[in-house]
Design an enzyme around this catalytic site. Structure first.
Site, PDB file in Angstrom:
ATOM      1  N   LYS A 174     -19.460 -72.176  95.223  1.00 46.06           N
ATOM      2  CA  LYS A 174     -18.937 -71.461  94.068  1.00 46.06           C
ATOM      3  C   LYS A 174     -18.515 -72.515  93.039  1.00 46.06           C
ATOM      4  O   LYS A 174     -17.452 -73.123  93.145  1.00 46.06           O
ATOM      5  CB  LYS A 174     -17.754 -70.585  94.480  1.00 46.06           C
ATOM      6  CG  LYS A 174     -17.306 -69.583  93.394  1.00 46.06           C
ATOM      7  CD  LYS A 174     -16.471 -70.257  92.356  1.00 46.06           C
ATOM      8  CE  LYS A 174     -16.079 -69.379  91.218  1.00 46.06           C
ATOM      9  NZ  LYS A 174     -15.673 -70.130  90.019  1.00 46.06           N
ATOM     10  N   GLU A 177     -17.019 -71.768  86.478  1.00 41.80           N
ATOM     11  CA  GLU A 177     -17.760 -71.009  85.465  1.00 41.80           C
ATOM     12  C   GLU A 177     -17.797 -71.749  84.128  1.00 41.80           C
ATOM     13  O   GLU A 177     -18.536 -71.350  83.222  1.00 41.80           O
ATOM     14  CB  GLU A 177     -17.150 -69.615  85.295  1.00 41.80           C
ATOM     15  CG  GLU A 177     -15.700 -69.565  84.863  1.00 41.80           C
ATOM     16  CD  GLU A 177     -14.723 -69.584  86.027  1.00 41.80           C
ATOM     17  OE1 GLU A 177     -13.635 -68.981  85.888  1.00 41.80           O
ATOM     18  OE2 GLU A 177     -15.038 -70.225  87.067  1.00 41.80           O
ATOM     19  N   SER A 227      -6.468 -77.512  91.052  1.00 45.85           N
ATOM     20  CA  SER A 227      -5.048 -77.711  90.795  1.00 45.85           C
ATOM     21  C   SER A 227      -4.228 -77.312  92.014  1.00 45.85           C
ATOM     22  O   SER A 227      -4.661 -76.509  92.851  1.00 45.85           O
ATOM     23  CB  SER A 227      -4.616 -76.887  89.579  1.00 45.85           C
ATOM     24  OG  SER A 227      -4.669 -75.501  89.880  1.00 45.85           O
ATOM     25  N   CYS A 282      -9.059 -86.180  88.863  1.00 43.98           N
ATOM     26  CA  CYS A 282      -7.897 -86.092  89.746  1.00 43.98           C
ATOM     27  C   CYS A 282      -7.415 -87.472  90.153  1.00 43.98           C
ATOM     28  O   CYS A 282      -6.292 -87.619  90.654  1.00 43.98           O
ATOM     29  CB  CYS A 282      -8.217 -85.244  90.975  1.00 43.98           C
ATOM     30  SG  CYS A 282      -9.431 -85.979  92.081  1.00 43.98           S
ATOM     31  N   GLU A 382       1.018 -82.305  85.767  1.00 42.19           N
ATOM     32  CA  GLU A 382      -0.342 -82.861  85.718  1.00 42.19           C
ATOM     33  C   GLU A 382      -0.994 -82.402  84.415  1.00 42.19           C
ATOM     34  O   GLU A 382      -1.291 -81.219  84.227  1.00 42.19           O
ATOM     35  CB  GLU A 382      -1.175 -82.399  86.911  1.00 42.19           C
ATOM     36  CG  GLU A 382      -2.566 -83.027  86.919  1.00 42.19           C
ATOM     37  CD  GLU A 382      -3.426 -82.553  88.080  1.00 42.19           C
ATOM     38  OE1 GLU A 382      -4.307 -83.327  88.496  1.00 42.19           O
ATOM     39  OE2 GLU A 382      -3.242 -81.417  88.553  1.00 42.19           O
TER      40      GLU A 382
END
Length: 500
Positions: A174, A177, A227, A282, A382
């Site tokens: 997945k 998008e 996240s 990240c 973050e």
């Protein structure tokens, strides 16, 4: 002309039945470049069923045959990686050289998976007890789900699916998008490499698709990167449905510069690691911890280098591209506003950038703050953008305490010419990945990637030996074969069996 980006199941594109679509934009222009299908529950079941139907035959496929297909995929990817990098630049916005580097780092895991036979070997002990032999083996799980973030549409999925497939599992990927085309490109490449239909599948969509993977009884394991709030949700929801989970979350990576460090090397590293890929990594360095008395000198060197950076369309000769969406650009700009209002010194303001790209691109230039304190939002949150914050401390101990008090424990780095200080730092910090004079310490593929604290939910890191263990489960077989000519005396014995 906009493209249509669909799901992939049973070795072919699949439009789905939801009739729901989301726009995909070119971040350098703001223009809509395509539309991606958003899965319904029915679509998710169809894609997952494709993986389920292929899982038994793929698990039964010989390790030699699986490895041959991995090698073919590796060769195709190596010859066509520029195509994939171009696609990533068009939808994510990162400069082409950075996109090419992403593909190459993902390729390392493909190459590691080509040698998986060594790590799938079991052990054997003959005559462990009288006439009894024991051996172990590692078997595939079945269908595994991979939920990938927008910032690395090729590399992050490649942390997982080469190992999963090599170990005999089938995959449902997945993708985000925001930049979904890379997943379909990879699916087509697998088909060209000879992978049987249904082994690699793509489920496009939003939370509906995510929840379908987390809740489906036919999905045995979930790998996630994103996240921390979503990682925590993924871990809890998938675990509640009985799945094995590795959920890699957020980060606030500190780079400590000790007074004895090479300040030019440290300044170069801070700029490279803070602003590469527009800070959408990240493992980006977002906090530079300067141990006095070097802060004034170091900040001046970083600022001098930062002012030379060119921001613009990633297809051109620039250093940094746009952010992935307008909403994300506005969020990062909001943090710049917050830092300024909180009293941090704004040395370079990326909101004023003159970008070499479309007027409506999602631009925010490199931004440098000095005199940041741990109470400020720009330190605590973050940001995931090209914002570098300098925190000044008076000692090594204060620097380490700052890192260890943070909720995240993903990556960190120390810059020093003192080997003893580096070794002490390695022992003292509570962080999963550490760099010594290396600002982005992403491990090579045969080691494992993952952080500590709220940067990881679940116990298993990505790729390397831990990745192989995650995508397999162990069996131990204890066997005894009786020689009829020397059959031992029988009889009933209800006591616990002992090895003699």
């Amino acid at each position: 002309m906009t493209s249509t980006i669909t799901h992939w199941a049973d070795g072919a594109g699949y439009d789905g039945t939801s009739h729901l679509w989301a726009d995909v934009t070119n971040p350098a222009t703001g223009d809509v470049s395509g539309r991606v299908a958003l899965a319904s529950d029915r679509d998710a079941r169809f894609v997952i069923d494709s993986a389920k139907q292929a899982s038994e035959s793929w698990a039964a496929t010989s390790l030699a045959r699986r490895t041959q297909i991995l090698f073919a995929f590796r060769e195709l990817l190596n010859s066509r990686k520029d195509e994939l990098a171009t696609l990533i630049t068009a939808e994510h916005g990162k400069v082409h050289s950075d996109a090419l580097g992403e593909v190459s780092r993902g390729q390392e895991v493909v190459e590691f998976a080509c040698g998986i036979a060594h790590l799938l070997k079991g052990a054997q002990s003959g005559n462990a007890s009288t006439g009894v032999d024991v051996h172990s083996r590692r078997d595939p799980l079945g269908v595994v789900g991979i939920i990938s973030p927008f910032n690395f549409p090729a590399m992050v999925p490649m942390w997982f699916f080469p190992i999963a497939i090599a170990a005999g599992n089938t995959v449902v990927l997945k993708p985000s998008e925001k930049d979904p085309s890379a997943a379909l490109w990879i699916a087509n490449l697998w088909k060209d490499a000879g992978l049987p239909d249904g082994v690699f599948n793509v489920l496009q969509g939003d939370k509906v698709a995510v929840d379908a993977l987390l809740q489906s009884p036919d999905v045995a394991a979930i790998s996630f990167v994103g996240s921390t709030p979503i990682a925590e949700y993924v871990y809890e929801e998938a675990s509640r449905h009985g799945k094995r989970v590795q959920a890699l979350g957020g980060a606030k990576n500190h780079m400590v510069v000790l007074p004895d460090a090479d300040l030019d090397l440290a300044a170069d590293a801070a700029v490279n690691a803070g602003y590469g890929s527009a800070g959408e990594r990240c493992m980006a360095i977002s906090v530079l911890v300067a141990v006095e008395p070097i802060a004034d000198d170091l900040v001046a060197r970083i600022a001098e280098r930062t002012r030379t950076l060119r921001t613009g369309d990633g297809t051109g000769d620039v250093d940094m591209g746009p952010l992935v969406t307008k909403a994300h650009r506005d969020r990062v700009a909001g943090f710049v506003d917050s830092g300024e209002q909180a009293g941090a010194k704004l040395v370079i303001d990326g909101r004023e950038v003159q970008a070499e790209g479309g007027r409506d691109g999602f631009w925010l230039g490199p931004t440098l703050f000095d005199h940041v304190t741990p109470e400020m939002d720009i330190y605590r949150e973050e940001i995931f953008g090209p914002v570098l914050s300098v925190v000044r401390v008076s000692s090594y101990d204060e620097a380490v305490a700052l890192i260890n008090d943070n909720q995240y424990g993903n990556g960190t780095a120390v810059f020093t010419n003192d080997g003893g200080a580096a070794r002490r730092f390695e022992n003292d910090v509570q962080v999963g990945m550490i760099g010594v004079n290396v600002p982005i310490p992403v491990p090579v593929a045969y080691y494992s990637f993952g952080g500590w604290k709220r940067s990881l939910f679940g116990d298993t890191h990505a790729h390397g030996a831990e990745g192989v263990h995650f995508f397999t489960r162990a069996k131990v077989v204890t066997s005894r074969w009786i020689n009829p000519a020397a059959r031992p005396a029988g009889g009933l014995e209800l006591g616990f069996p002992q090895n003699v």
